[in-house]
Scaffold this active site. Structure first.
Site, short mmCIF file in Angstrom:
data_model
loop_
_atom_site.label_atom_id
_atom_site.label_comp_id
_atom_site.label_asym_id
_atom_site.label_seq_id
_atom_site.Cartn_x
_atom_site.Cartn_y
_atom_site.Cartn_z
N ARG A 107 142.83 64.08 6.28
CA ARG A 107 143.75 64.87 7.10
C ARG A 107 144.91 64.03 7.62
O ARG A 107 146.01 64.52 7.82
CB ARG A 107 143.02 65.45 8.31
CG ARG A 107 142.03 66.54 8.00
CD ARG A 107 141.62 67.25 9.30
NE ARG A 107 140.36 67.95 9.15
CZ ARG A 107 140.24 69.18 8.65
NH1 ARG A 107 141.30 69.85 8.25
NH2 ARG A 107 139.06 69.75 8.55
N ASP A 157 144.95 80.66 -0.14
CA ASP A 157 144.24 80.44 -1.40
C ASP A 157 143.77 81.80 -1.91
O ASP A 157 144.57 82.55 -2.47
CB ASP A 157 143.10 79.45 -1.10
CG ASP A 157 142.36 78.97 -2.32
OD1 ASP A 157 143.02 78.63 -3.30
OD2 ASP A 157 141.12 78.93 -2.30
N PHE A 195 143.46 71.15 -5.89
CA PHE A 195 142.97 70.94 -4.52
C PHE A 195 143.83 69.88 -3.85
O PHE A 195 144.02 68.79 -4.39
CB PHE A 195 141.49 70.55 -4.50
CG PHE A 195 140.88 70.82 -3.17
CD1 PHE A 195 140.44 72.09 -2.83
CD2 PHE A 195 140.78 69.82 -2.21
CE1 PHE A 195 139.90 72.36 -1.57
CE2 PHE A 195 140.24 70.07 -0.95
CZ PHE A 195 139.81 71.35 -0.64
N VAL A 196 144.37 70.22 -2.68
CA VAL A 196 145.36 69.38 -2.02
C VAL A 196 144.80 68.86 -0.69
O VAL A 196 144.13 69.61 0.03
CB VAL A 196 146.65 70.20 -1.78
CG1 VAL A 196 147.69 69.38 -1.03
CG2 VAL A 196 147.21 70.70 -3.10
N GLU A 214 149.31 78.82 8.96
CA GLU A 214 148.18 78.44 8.09
C GLU A 214 148.52 77.18 7.32
O GLU A 214 149.70 76.92 7.02
CB GLU A 214 147.96 79.55 7.05
CG GLU A 214 147.13 80.72 7.53
CD GLU A 214 145.66 80.55 7.21
OE1 GLU A 214 145.22 79.41 6.94
OE2 GLU A 214 144.95 81.56 7.23
N ASP A 215 147.49 76.44 6.92
CA ASP A 215 147.72 75.30 6.02
C ASP A 215 147.95 75.77 4.60
O ASP A 215 148.85 75.31 3.92
CB ASP A 215 146.57 74.28 6.11
CG ASP A 215 145.18 74.89 5.87
OD1 ASP A 215 145.06 76.12 5.75
OD2 ASP A 215 144.22 74.11 5.82
N LYS A 240 141.39 73.58 11.38
CA LYS A 240 142.11 72.40 11.80
C LYS A 240 143.28 72.11 10.88
O LYS A 240 144.13 71.29 11.19
CB LYS A 240 141.16 71.19 11.75
CG LYS A 240 139.95 71.30 12.64
CD LYS A 240 139.14 69.97 12.54
CE LYS A 240 137.74 70.25 12.12
NZ LYS A 240 136.93 69.03 11.96
N ASP A 276 142.02 68.77 4.38
CA ASP A 276 140.90 67.85 4.14
C ASP A 276 140.12 68.18 2.88
O ASP A 276 140.16 69.30 2.38
CB ASP A 276 139.91 67.95 5.30
CG ASP A 276 139.14 69.27 5.25
OD1 ASP A 276 139.80 70.33 5.27
OD2 ASP A 276 137.90 69.24 5.14
P1 XMP Z 1 141.35 81.43 1.58
O1 XMP Z 1 140.64 81.35 0.25
O2 XMP Z 1 140.59 82.21 2.59
O3 XMP Z 1 141.27 79.93 2.02
O4 XMP Z 1 142.79 81.84 1.43
C1 XMP Z 1 142.01 79.39 2.98
C2 XMP Z 1 141.33 78.13 3.43
O5 XMP Z 1 140.69 77.46 2.34
C3 XMP Z 1 140.85 76.07 2.42
N1 XMP Z 1 141.52 75.56 1.20
C4 XMP Z 1 141.91 74.32 1.00
N2 XMP Z 1 141.82 73.24 1.79
N3 XMP Z 1 142.92 71.95 0.15
C5 XMP Z 1 142.32 72.05 1.35
O6 XMP Z 1 142.24 71.06 2.05
C6 XMP Z 1 143.05 72.98 -0.71
O7 XMP Z 1 143.61 72.82 -1.80
C7 XMP Z 1 142.51 74.24 -0.26
N4 XMP Z 1 142.45 75.46 -0.82
C8 XMP Z 1 141.86 76.26 0.12
C9 XMP Z 1 141.69 75.86 3.66
O8 XMP Z 1 140.84 75.52 4.73
C10 XMP Z 1 142.35 77.19 3.94
O9 XMP Z 1 142.64 77.44 5.29
MG MG Z 2 139.14 72.51 4.96
#
Ligand code: XMP
Ligand code: MG
Length: 176
Positions: free
Chosen positions: A162, A100, A149-150, A96-97, A41, A156
């Site tokens: 969100r 990470d 963490f954002v 993507e949001d 989401k 979220d």
């Molecule tokens: P990866 O580790 O697979 O992770 O690249 C991607 C997903 O991890 C979540 N994610 C976060 N969500 N704040 C968030 O709200 C953050 O700082 C954060 N770091 C990772 C997110 O769902 C992302 O799609």
């Molecule tokens: Mg999430």
């Protein structure tokens, strides 16, 4: 968990970056058919703003990946929603949001690749390159950030925050 007192990025800063990215994407895909896939989401609001700022025709669909519980990555990525529209032979932009560890995007590109699209690129609102476990780079990056963490603008923490129009970092936990 509380938010830090000042936003990491204000709504105005976010909109300026979204418009710049949309312009880049519009130029790169000029004259080509484009499918935009929002990763639910977290990328919901970013995708909505991005495609409107692109000011061109696109097809939009969604994918959903599960890989995360709280703030700790499990490394296990599953897709609970895949695009309904055919992507074979088409140009696909995954939105993507946040990148990470890179596990979600890597697994998603592999899965979508099975459908034989003409090309796939990744646009991420946020990039945390210092956290990368799997080597992957996005083609379009909104903001490169340190390992905080954002939340907000779709992102979220345990489903909260969100709806915030800006991006915020979480304040460290304090014993009270
Ligand atoms: P990866 O580790 O697979 O992770 O690249 C991607 C997903 O991890 C979540 N994610 C976060 N969500 N704040 C968030 O709200 C953050 O700082 C954060 N770091 C990772 C997110 O769902 C992302 O799609
Ligand atoms: Mg999430």
């Amino acid at each position: 968990m509380r938010l830090n007192a000042t936003p990491l990025y204000t709504p105005d800063q976010i909109q300026a970056r979204v418009e710049a990215l949309a312009g880049e994407i519009r130029r790169d895909y000029a004259g080509r058919d484009l499918v935009v896939l929002a990763v639910l989401k977290g990328a919901l609001f970013f995708t909505a703003d991005l495609v409107r700022a692109m000011a061109r025709e696109v097809e939009v669909d969604c994918v959903r990946a599960r890989s995360y519980a709280g703030t700790a990555s499990t490394g296990d990525v599953r897709f609970t929603l895949l695009p309904e529209i055919p992507i074979a032979g088409r140009h696909v932009l995954v939105v993507e949001d946040i990148l990470d560890t890179g596990r979600t995007a890597t697994a998603l590109l592999a899965r979508l690749g099975e459908e034989r699209p003409a090309s796939i690129t990744v646009c991420t609102l946020l990039d945390k390159p210092t956290r990368r476990v799997v080597p992957i780079e996005a083609d379009y990056v909104g903001f490169t950030i340190p390992d905080h963490f954002v939340v907000g603008y779709g992102l979220d923490h345990d489903e909260r925050h969100r709806e915030l129009p800006g991006l915020w970092t979480l304040a460290p936990e304090r014993d009270e």
